[in-house]
Design an enzyme around this catalytic site. Sequence first.
Site, PDB file in Angstrom:
ATOM      1  N   TYR A   1      -9.305   1.119  -5.266  1.00  0.00           N
ATOM      2  CA  TYR A   1      -8.915  -0.282  -5.058  1.00  0.00           C
ATOM      3  C   TYR A   1      -8.944  -1.091  -6.352  1.00  0.00           C
ATOM      4  CZ  TYR A   1      -8.845   0.303   0.017  1.00  0.00           C
ATOM      5  OH  TYR A   1      -8.528   0.686   1.290  1.00  0.00           O
TER       6      TYR A   1
ATOM      7  N   CYS B   1       0.869  -1.185   0.000  1.00  0.00           N
ATOM      8  CA  CYS B   1       0.000   0.000   0.000  1.00  0.00           C
ATOM      9  C   CYS B   1       0.901   1.228   0.000  1.00  0.00           C
ATOM     10  CB  CYS B   1      -0.877  -0.012   1.245  1.00  0.00           C
ATOM     11  SG  CYS B   1      -1.712   1.553   1.519  1.00  0.00           S
TER      12      CYS B   1
ATOM     13  N   CYS C   1      -4.929   0.000  -7.186  1.00  0.00           N
ATOM     14  CA  CYS C   1      -3.794  -0.359  -6.311  1.00  0.00           C
ATOM     15  C   CYS C   1      -3.737  -1.861  -6.030  1.00  0.00           C
ATOM     16  CB  CYS C   1      -3.833   0.452  -5.021  1.00  0.00           C
ATOM     17  SG  CYS C   1      -5.245   0.118  -3.958  1.00  0.00           S
TER      18      CYS C   1
ATOM     19  N   GLU D   1      -0.157   2.028   9.136  1.00  0.00           N
ATOM     20  CA  GLU D   1      -1.376   2.593   9.720  1.00  0.00           C
ATOM     21  C   GLU D   1      -1.070   3.069  11.142  1.00  0.00           C
ATOM     22  OE1 GLU D   1      -1.842  -0.210   7.704  1.00  0.00           O
ATOM     23  OE2 GLU D   1      -2.803   1.060   6.205  1.00  0.00           O
TER      24      GLU D   1
ATOM     25  N   GLU E   1      -7.083  -4.804   4.273  1.00  0.00           N
ATOM     26  CA  GLU E   1      -7.479  -3.508   3.725  1.00  0.00           C
ATOM     27  C   GLU E   1      -8.475  -3.706   2.574  1.00  0.00           C
ATOM     28  OE1 GLU E   1      -4.335  -0.979   2.337  1.00  0.00           O
ATOM     29  OE2 GLU E   1      -5.634   0.771   2.333  1.00  0.00           O
TER      30      GLU E   1
ATOM     31  N   CYS F   1      -3.060   7.644  -1.747  1.00  0.00           N
ATOM     32  CA  CYS F   1      -4.386   7.753  -2.393  1.00  0.00           C
ATOM     33  C   CYS F   1      -5.433   8.383  -1.491  1.00  0.00           C
ATOM     34  CB  CYS F   1      -4.903   6.380  -2.785  1.00  0.00           C
ATOM     35  SG  CYS F   1      -3.693   5.358  -3.574  1.00  0.00           S
TER      36      CYS F   1
ATOM     37  N   HIS G   1     -12.609   6.215  -3.107  1.00  0.00           N
ATOM     38  CA  HIS G   1     -11.663   5.258  -2.526  1.00  0.00           C
ATOM     39  C   HIS G   1     -11.986   3.827  -2.979  1.00  0.00           C
ATOM     40  CE1 HIS G   1      -8.150   5.149  -0.207  1.00  0.00           C
ATOM     41  NE2 HIS G   1      -8.615   4.382   0.751  1.00  0.00           N
TER      42      HIS G   1
ATOM     43  N   THR H   1      -3.894   5.343   7.284  1.00  0.00           N
ATOM     44  CA  THR H   1      -2.869   4.915   6.341  1.00  0.00           C
ATOM     45  C   THR H   1      -1.933   6.079   6.010  1.00  0.00           C
ATOM     46  OG1 THR H   1      -4.309   3.265   5.375  1.00  0.00           O
ATOM     47  CG2 THR H   1      -2.532   4.067   3.984  1.00  0.00           C
TER      48      THR H   1
HETATM   49  C1  LIG Z   1      -5.498  -1.586   6.438  1.00  0.00           C
HETATM   50  C2  LIG Z   1      -6.535  -0.533   6.617  1.00  0.00           C
HETATM   51  C3  LIG Z   1      -6.282   0.763   6.208  1.00  0.00           C
HETATM   52  C4  LIG Z   1      -7.218   1.776   6.414  1.00  0.00           C
HETATM   53  N1  LIG Z   1      -6.919   3.070   6.059  1.00  0.00           N
HETATM   54  C5  LIG Z   1      -7.777   4.069   6.371  1.00  0.00           C
HETATM   55  C6  LIG Z   1      -7.438   5.439   6.111  1.00  0.00           C
HETATM   56  O1  LIG Z   1      -6.380   5.744   5.580  1.00  0.00           O
HETATM   57  N2  LIG Z   1      -8.305   6.400   6.460  1.00  0.00           N
HETATM   58  C7  LIG Z   1      -9.479   6.108   7.068  1.00  0.00           C
HETATM   59  O2  LIG Z   1     -10.212   7.035   7.387  1.00  0.00           O
HETATM   60  N3  LIG Z   1      -9.826   4.827   7.341  1.00  0.00           N
HETATM   61  C8  LIG Z   1      -9.012   3.812   7.008  1.00  0.00           C
HETATM   62  N4  LIG Z   1      -9.364   2.502   7.255  1.00  0.00           N
HETATM   63  C9  LIG Z   1     -10.589   2.262   8.003  1.00  0.00           C
HETATM   64  C10 LIG Z   1     -11.715   1.557   7.276  1.00  0.00           C
HETATM   65  O3  LIG Z   1     -12.460   2.468   6.525  1.00  0.00           O
HETATM   66  C11 LIG Z   1     -12.547   0.858   8.378  1.00  0.00           C
HETATM   67  O4  LIG Z   1     -11.783  -0.247   8.819  1.00  0.00           O
HETATM   68  C12 LIG Z   1     -13.905   0.425   7.917  1.00  0.00           C
HETATM   69  O5  LIG Z   1     -14.721   1.531   7.641  1.00  0.00           O
HETATM   70  C13 LIG Z   1     -14.570  -0.463   8.982  1.00  0.00           C
HETATM   71  O6  LIG Z   1     -14.569   0.171  10.221  1.00  0.00           O
HETATM   72  P1  LIG Z   1     -14.013  -0.586  11.501  1.00  0.00           P
HETATM   73  O7  LIG Z   1     -12.686  -1.143  11.166  1.00  0.00           O
HETATM   74  O8  LIG Z   1     -14.138   0.343  12.634  1.00  0.00           O
HETATM   75  O9  LIG Z   1     -14.949  -1.826  11.688  1.00  0.00           O
HETATM   76  P2  LIG Z   1     -16.385  -1.855  12.327  1.00  0.00           P
HETATM   77  O10 LIG Z   1     -17.120  -0.604  12.021  1.00  0.00           O
HETATM   78  O11 LIG Z   1     -16.277  -2.245  13.745  1.00  0.00           O
HETATM   79  O12 LIG Z   1     -17.062  -3.020  11.493  1.00  0.00           O
HETATM   80  C14 LIG Z   1     -16.882  -4.400  11.801  1.00  0.00           C
HETATM   81  C15 LIG Z   1     -18.106  -5.150  11.284  1.00  0.00           C
HETATM   82  O13 LIG Z   1     -19.276  -4.660  11.965  1.00  0.00           O
HETATM   83  C16 LIG Z   1     -20.246  -4.246  11.013  1.00  0.00           C
HETATM   84  N5  LIG Z   1     -20.919  -3.052  11.554  1.00  0.00           N
HETATM   85  C17 LIG Z   1     -20.361  -1.898  11.973  1.00  0.00           C
HETATM   86  N6  LIG Z   1     -21.294  -1.023  12.400  1.00  0.00           N
HETATM   87  C18 LIG Z   1     -22.469  -1.641  12.240  1.00  0.00           C
HETATM   88  C19 LIG Z   1     -23.827  -1.270  12.507  1.00  0.00           C
HETATM   89  N7  LIG Z   1     -24.137  -0.071  13.010  1.00  0.00           N
HETATM   90  N8  LIG Z   1     -24.794  -2.165  12.224  1.00  0.00           N
HETATM   91  C20 LIG Z   1     -24.497  -3.391  11.716  1.00  0.00           C
HETATM   92  N9  LIG Z   1     -23.236  -3.797  11.452  1.00  0.00           N
HETATM   93  C21 LIG Z   1     -22.249  -2.943  11.710  1.00  0.00           C
HETATM   94  C22 LIG Z   1     -19.472  -3.931   9.734  1.00  0.00           C
HETATM   95  O14 LIG Z   1     -20.278  -4.058   8.570  1.00  0.00           O
HETATM   96  C23 LIG Z   1     -18.359  -4.965   9.796  1.00  0.00           C
HETATM   97  O15 LIG Z   1     -18.790  -6.168   9.244  1.00  0.00           O
HETATM   98  C24 LIG Z   1      -8.453   1.469   7.026  1.00  0.00           C
HETATM   99  C25 LIG Z   1      -8.722   0.142   7.429  1.00  0.00           C
HETATM  100  C26 LIG Z   1      -7.783  -0.852   7.227  1.00  0.00           C
HETATM  101  C27 LIG Z   1      -8.092  -2.251   7.695  1.00  0.00           C
END
Ligand SMILES: Cc1cc2nc3c(=O)[nH]c(=O)nc-3n(C[C@H](O)[C@H](O)[C@H](O)COP(=O)(O)OP(=O)(O)OC[C@H]3O[C@@H](n4cnc5c(N)ncnc54)[C@H](O)[C@@H]3O)c2cc1C
Length: 492
Positions: free
Chosen positions: A297, A100, A300, A258, A456, A104, A293, A191
Site C-alpha cells: 500500500y 486497484c 499502489c 472484489e 481498501e 499484488c 501487503h 480482489t
Molecule cells: C476493498 C477491499 C479489498 C480487499 N481485498 C482482499 C483480498 O484480495 N484478499 C483478502 O484475503 N482480503 C481482502 N480484503 C479483506 C480485508 O483484509 C478485510 O476487510 C480486513 O481484514 C477486515 O476484515 P472484515 O472486513 O471482515 O472486518 P471485520 O473483521 O468485521 O472488522 C470490522 C471492525 O471490527 C474490529 N474487529 C474485528 N474482529 C475483532 C475482534 N475479535 N475483537 C475486537 N475487534 C474486532 C476490526 O478491528 C474492525 O475495526 C479486502 C478488503 C477490502 C475492503
Amino acid sequence: MALMTAQEYIDSLRKLNTRVYMFGEKIDNWVDHPMIRPSINCVAMTYALAQDPQYADLMTVKSSLTGHTINRFTHLHQSTEDLMNKVKMQRLLGQKTASCFQRCVGMDAFNSVFSTTYEIDEKYGTHYHENFKKFLTFVQDNDLTVDGAMTDPKGDRSKAPSQQADPDMYVHVVERRPDGIVVCGAKCHQTGSINSHWHIFMPTISMGEADKDWAVSFACPTDAEGMYMIYGRQSCDTRKMEEDASIDVGNAKFGGQEALVVLDHVFIPNEYIFLNGEYEFAGMIVERFAGYHRQSYGGCKVGVGDTLIGAAALAAEYNGVEKASAVKDKLIEMTHLNETLFCCGIACSAQGFKTKAGNYQIDLLLANVCKQNVTRFPYEIVRLAEDIAGGLVVTMPSQTDFNSDTVVGRNGETIGEICNKFFAAREGVKTEDRQRIMRFIENLCLGAAAVGYRTESMHGAGSPQAQRIMIARQGNIQGKKQLAKDIAGIKD
Ligand SMILES: Cc1cc2nc3c(=O)[nH]c(=O)nc-3n(C[C@H](O)[C@H](O)[C@H](O)COP(=O)(O)OP(=O)(O)OC[C@H]3O[C@@H](n4cnc5c(N)ncnc54)[C@H](O)[C@@H]3O)c2cc1C
C-alpha cells in the site's frame, strides 16, 4: 511460454470456465461485461507495461527458480532492491490506472507461502515447499495472475474457527483422501478473484489445535469444480451499464473488483497443498502475507494518490484559482501526505531481510507503520481534493443532459447548451474537460474507485487495529525504557 501480452491475458480468461454471478444471475460472457471489464483492463496493464522497454527494469526480472525473464508480479524477492522495486512498480501501476490493479495479492501470497512452507517442512519433514516451488514455476512460466485469498467470512469475531456455529465461516477440510483433500467455506472481499487464473487460499488468523481442520493452505484453478464467485457491488457501478455515460463513470477504462468466493466441496490434489493441519504455522502465513501487503500500500495507493493530486490541481486551474496561496498549500499538503506513504513503503523494503527459505521479507514494524498511515492519509488527501474541486463533484447534471437537444430556454436554448453555459469556468477551458476532471475526482473520492482508494486503505491488508497490535509487538518498549534509564542514570 514467454510473458503474455495484455491481449493474450484477456483472451486467456475466455478459455476458463469461471462461474460468476451478479444481480442474481450467472454471467456467461463476464470478460466483456461493462461492469467487470474495467477491472480486467486494469490487470491487463500489468502485462502491457511488462512489454514496454521503458519499464522493463521495473516490470520484469530474472526468476530465482528458472532463470527465465518473468513479470515482477510473479517474483520471489531476492534483495532489498527487489522489495523497493516492487513498491516503485506498484506506484507506476497506480499512476497508469487510478485504480486497484489487483495483481499484488497473489505476489504477496507467493512470497509469504514460499518462506512459510520452507519452515513447516523443516519442522515436520513435509513436502509443501517443493509443492509450492513447482506451482510457482508453473505460474511464472505461464505468466499467470493468481488471487491471494485470505479473508474468511469469520462469523462471530469473538470465536475461533472451531467454535463457530457454522463451520463454513472459515475455509476448512471436510474430507482427507489418499490423493488430496476436499474443502468447504468461502473467502470475502476477494480482489481480482474473477479475472485471476488461479487462487492461493491461506488461513486468516492464528489457530490452536482445535482449529486443525481450518489450518489449510492450497492453490486451485479459478474454475475448479465446486468453486464460484458472487460479484461485489461498488458505488455508482451501474453507471458503467448506461449508454452515453463514459464521462459520468469518471474512469471509463479502469477499475477494481472484489467478489465473494465460495468453495463447495472442492477437491485439492496433494501437489497443490501447502499447509494441512500444522495449525501453529497459520499465524506465520498471516503475519508474513499481511506484512508484504501492508508494504504494497506504500506503492499502489501512492500512485493513485498522484492521479488525485493531479486532478485537484487541474480543477483549481480550470476554476482559475491555481495561483491562490491557499490552494497551492493544499496541494503541498496532499503531496506531503502522499510522499510520506511512499517513504514508508520504501523504508520497510530497504530494511528488509533474508528469510530461511532465501527470499526477502520486509521490516514488519515499518510495514505496519506504513499501513497504519494508509488508513488515514488517503482520507485527508480526499478531503483536500474535494475542498479544491468544489461542490460540482457531486451536483453536476449527467452527461446525457450535457448532450441533450431538448429545448428549454425562451430563445430555443437546449439543455445541453444551458449546461455548457453555466458549467463553464475559466475562459479557454472546455466545459467538457471540467466535467471530466470533476467526475474523475468523484470516482476516486466517492465512486467505484473509492473502494480501492478509501475503504481498501482502511481495511485491506487488515483493519487499523491489526496494525496497532503488530506495532505493539514489534515496538520494543522494553528496549526503549532501558535507553531512557541508561541516560537518566536509573539502575535496576
Ligand atoms: C476493498 C477491499 C479489498 C480487499 N481485498 C482482499 C483480498 O484480495 N484478499 C483478502 O484475503 N482480503 C481482502 N480484503 C479483506 C480485508 O483484509 C478485510 O476487510 C480486513 O481484514 C477486515 O476484515 P472484515 O472486513 O471482515 O472486518 P471485520 O473483521 O468485521 O472488522 C470490522 C471492525 O471490527 C474490529 N474487529 C474485528 N474482529 C475483532 C475482534 N475479535 N475483537 C475486537 N475487534 C474486532 C476490526 O478491528 C474492525 O475495526 C479486502 C478488503 C477490502 C475492503
